[in-house]
Design a protein around this motif. Structure first.
Motif, mmCIF file in Angstrom:
data_model
loop_
_atom_site.group_PDB
_atom_site.id
_atom_site.type_symbol
_atom_site.label_atom_id
_atom_site.label_comp_id
_atom_site.label_asym_id
_atom_site.label_seq_id
_atom_site.Cartn_x
_atom_site.Cartn_y
_atom_site.Cartn_z
ATOM 1 N N ASP A 75 -43.901 18.856 -7.456
ATOM 2 C CA ASP A 75 -44.625 18.910 -8.729
ATOM 3 C C ASP A 75 -43.905 19.906 -9.658
ATOM 4 O O ASP A 75 -44.293 21.056 -9.784
ATOM 5 N N LEU A 76 -42.863 19.449 -10.302
ATOM 6 C CA LEU A 76 -41.968 20.340 -11.053
ATOM 7 C C LEU A 76 -42.636 21.034 -12.233
ATOM 8 O O LEU A 76 -42.271 22.150 -12.587
ATOM 9 N N ASN A 77 -43.604 20.383 -12.859
ATOM 10 C CA ASN A 77 -44.271 21.002 -14.014
ATOM 11 C C ASN A 77 -45.596 21.670 -13.636
ATOM 12 O O ASN A 77 -46.358 22.088 -14.510
ATOM 13 N N ASP A 78 -45.889 21.785 -12.348
ATOM 14 C CA ASP A 78 -47.075 22.475 -11.832
ATOM 15 C C ASP A 78 -48.392 22.021 -12.444
ATOM 16 O O ASP A 78 -49.307 22.820 -12.638
ATOM 17 N N ASP A 79 -48.504 20.721 -12.722
ATOM 18 C CA ASP A 79 -49.766 20.214 -13.271
ATOM 19 C C ASP A 79 -50.662 19.588 -12.202
ATOM 20 O O ASP A 79 -51.696 19.014 -12.512
ATOM 21 N N GLU A 80 -50.248 19.687 -10.924
ATOM 22 C CA GLU A 80 -50.980 19.169 -9.773
ATOM 23 C C GLU A 80 -51.019 17.641 -9.701
ATOM 24 O O GLU A 80 -51.879 17.056 -9.038
ATOM 25 N N PHE A 81 -50.083 17.013 -10.394
ATOM 26 C CA PHE A 81 -49.906 15.569 -10.350
ATOM 27 C C PHE A 81 -48.416 15.268 -10.255
ATOM 28 O O PHE A 81 -47.601 16.060 -10.691
ATOM 29 N N LEU A 82 -48.090 14.088 -9.697
ATOM 30 C CA LEU A 82 -46.715 13.621 -9.732
ATOM 31 C C LEU A 82 -46.643 12.461 -10.706
ATOM 32 O O LEU A 82 -47.309 11.441 -10.521
ATOM 33 N N ASP A 83 -45.837 12.648 -11.779
ATOM 34 C CA ASP A 83 -45.579 11.510 -12.652
ATOM 35 C C ASP A 83 -44.576 10.609 -11.929
ATOM 36 O O ASP A 83 -44.133 10.915 -10.817
ATOM 37 N N GLU A 84 -44.202 9.508 -12.535
ATOM 38 C CA GLU A 84 -43.340 8.557 -11.832
ATOM 39 C C GLU A 84 -41.984 9.170 -11.470
ATOM 40 O O GLU A 84 -41.451 8.922 -10.386
ATOM 41 N N GLU A 85 -41.438 10.001 -12.326
ATOM 42 C CA GLU A 85 -40.149 10.640 -12.045
ATOM 43 C C GLU A 85 -40.267 11.610 -10.863
ATOM 44 O O GLU A 85 -39.417 11.621 -9.965
ATOM 45 N N GLU A 86 -41.309 12.425 -10.860
ATOM 46 C CA GLU A 86 -41.517 13.364 -9.744
ATOM 47 C C GLU A 86 -41.806 12.609 -8.445
ATOM 48 O O GLU A 86 -41.336 12.997 -7.373
ATOM 49 N N PHE A 87 -42.570 11.536 -8.550
ATOM 50 C CA PHE A 87 -42.894 10.707 -7.394
ATOM 51 C C PHE A 87 -41.623 10.136 -6.772
ATOM 52 O O PHE A 87 -41.408 10.235 -5.554
ATOM 53 N N THR A 88 -40.766 9.572 -7.607
ATOM 54 C CA THR A 88 -39.501 9.012 -7.125
ATOM 55 C C THR A 88 -38.636 10.106 -6.513
ATOM 56 O O THR A 88 -38.066 9.935 -5.429
ATOM 57 N N SER A 89 -38.573 11.239 -7.174
ATOM 58 C CA SER A 89 -37.799 12.364 -6.670
ATOM 59 C C SER A 89 -38.322 12.855 -5.324
ATOM 60 O O SER A 89 -37.546 13.255 -4.448
ATOM 61 N N SER A 90 -39.643 12.798 -5.131
ATOM 62 C CA SER A 90 -40.218 13.232 -3.849
ATOM 63 C C SER A 90 -39.676 12.392 -2.701
ATOM 64 O O SER A 90 -39.370 12.909 -1.631
ATOM 65 N N PHE A 91 -39.539 11.104 -2.925
ATOM 66 C CA PHE A 91 -39.005 10.241 -1.884
ATOM 67 C C PHE A 91 -37.500 10.408 -1.734
ATOM 68 O O PHE A 91 -36.968 10.366 -0.624
ATOM 69 N N TYR A 92 -36.811 10.612 -2.824
ATOM 70 C CA TYR A 92 -35.363 10.841 -2.726
ATOM 71 C C TYR A 92 -35.095 12.089 -1.895
ATOM 72 O O TYR A 92 -34.262 12.076 -0.981
ATOM 73 N N GLN A 93 -35.819 13.158 -2.163
ATOM 74 C CA GLN A 93 -35.642 14.396 -1.389
ATOM 75 C C GLN A 93 -36.037 14.203 0.071
ATOM 76 O O GLN A 93 -35.378 14.713 0.979
ATOM 77 N N THR A 94 -37.112 13.482 0.292
ATOM 78 C CA THR A 94 -37.592 13.249 1.655
ATOM 79 C C THR A 94 -36.613 12.385 2.445
ATOM 80 O O THR A 94 -36.333 12.661 3.614
ATOM 81 N N PHE A 142 -36.011 2.014 -6.527
ATOM 82 C CA PHE A 142 -37.211 2.521 -5.873
ATOM 83 C C PHE A 142 -38.484 2.060 -6.596
ATOM 84 O O PHE A 142 -39.476 1.705 -5.959
ATOM 85 N N ALA A 143 -38.454 2.040 -7.910
ATOM 86 C CA ALA A 143 -39.642 1.628 -8.680
ATOM 87 C C ALA A 143 -40.095 0.216 -8.311
ATOM 88 O O ALA A 143 -41.285 -0.093 -8.377
ATOM 89 N N GLN A 144 -39.136 -0.622 -7.894
ATOM 90 C CA GLN A 144 -39.482 -2.006 -7.562
ATOM 91 C C GLN A 144 -40.279 -2.130 -6.259
ATOM 92 O O GLN A 144 -40.898 -3.164 -6.011
ATOM 93 N N ILE A 145 -40.272 -1.077 -5.441
ATOM 94 C CA ILE A 145 -41.102 -1.106 -4.230
ATOM 95 C C ILE A 145 -42.576 -1.163 -4.632
ATOM 96 O O ILE A 145 -43.393 -1.764 -3.957
ATOM 97 N N GLY A 146 -42.915 -0.512 -5.754
ATOM 98 C CA GLY A 146 -44.269 -0.607 -6.300
ATOM 99 C C GLY A 146 -45.263 0.412 -5.796
ATOM 100 O O GLY A 146 -46.463 0.302 -6.076
ATOM 101 N N TRP A 147 -44.823 1.411 -5.060
ATOM 102 C CA TRP A 147 -45.762 2.370 -4.499
ATOM 103 C C TRP A 147 -46.449 3.206 -5.562
ATOM 104 O O TRP A 147 -47.630 3.512 -5.430
ATOM 105 N N HIS A 148 -45.746 3.591 -6.611
ATOM 106 C CA HIS A 148 -46.369 4.454 -7.622
ATOM 107 C C HIS A 148 -47.606 3.781 -8.206
ATOM 108 O O HIS A 148 -48.684 4.370 -8.267
#
Length: 194
Positions: A75-94, A142-148
């Protein structure tokens, strides 16, 4: 007569002590096991808990994951949510298992199997053909997987920690029984337990 009473009393005490000894040993054994747990790492203790529990429900999965603070690091902007970019990045890092900033073909083979992404084709994702996925290549497919969108239950375009864990939980609950057994939960430590 007093001597006989004392002898009987002494025999009774001995018998009572003999009867209580197994109970005392059992109680002491719990304390020893608890002390041993304190000396174990969290991963080792978690593995022992899994043996005892055999299954994890979604609430237990959420609690373990929340304690890892992985979500907070994404959660790079510390808003307690993952936007689509943060969500994708979470999986890339994982999915970058060795943490070198790119996903190799070997890492890819492991993660697509562990996350049930059977329809993903390595050659379609690795567009430059260098044998690694850089973030730009990963984002494109990754967006095409549709998880977000699927995991965004309240449709606010943001993923809460609860939505995120529920999504992963559903992926790993391969038999659909709303419990993760040991064979389904085995991936947790690899991706989120460190």
């Amino acid at each position: 007569m007093n001597r006989i009473k004392r002898s009987i009393l002494s025999t009774c005490r001995g018998y009572i002590c003999l009867c209580l000894l197994p109970a005392l040993v059992a109680c002491g054994g719990g304390e020893i096991e608890e002390a041993q747990d304190e000396a174990l790492s969290d991963d080792e203790v978690m593995g022992r808990e899994m043996v005892v529990a055999d299954t994890w429900d979604e609430g237990m999965f959420f609690e373990k994951f929340a304690a890892s603070n992985k979500y907070g690091s994404w959660d790079l902007n510390d808003d307690e949510f993952l936007d689509e970019e943060e969500f994708t990045s979470s999986f890339y890092q994982t999915w970058d298992l060795d943490g070198d900033g790119r996903i190799s073909k070997s890492e890819w083979d492991t993660v697509v199997a562990n996350y049930g992404v059977e329809e993903a084709d390595w050659t379609a994702w690795d567009t430059d053909g260098d044998g690694y996925l850089e973030m730009a290549e990963f984002e494109a497919d990754f967006a095409q997987i549709g998880w977000h969108s699927a995991w965004d239950l309240d449709k606010d375009s943001m993923i809460t920690e609860r939505e995120w864990t529920a999504g992963v939980y559903q992926l790993w609950d391969t038999d659909g029984d709303n419990q993760l057994d040991r064979t389904e939960y085995i991936h947790y430590n690899k991706y989120y337990g460190q």
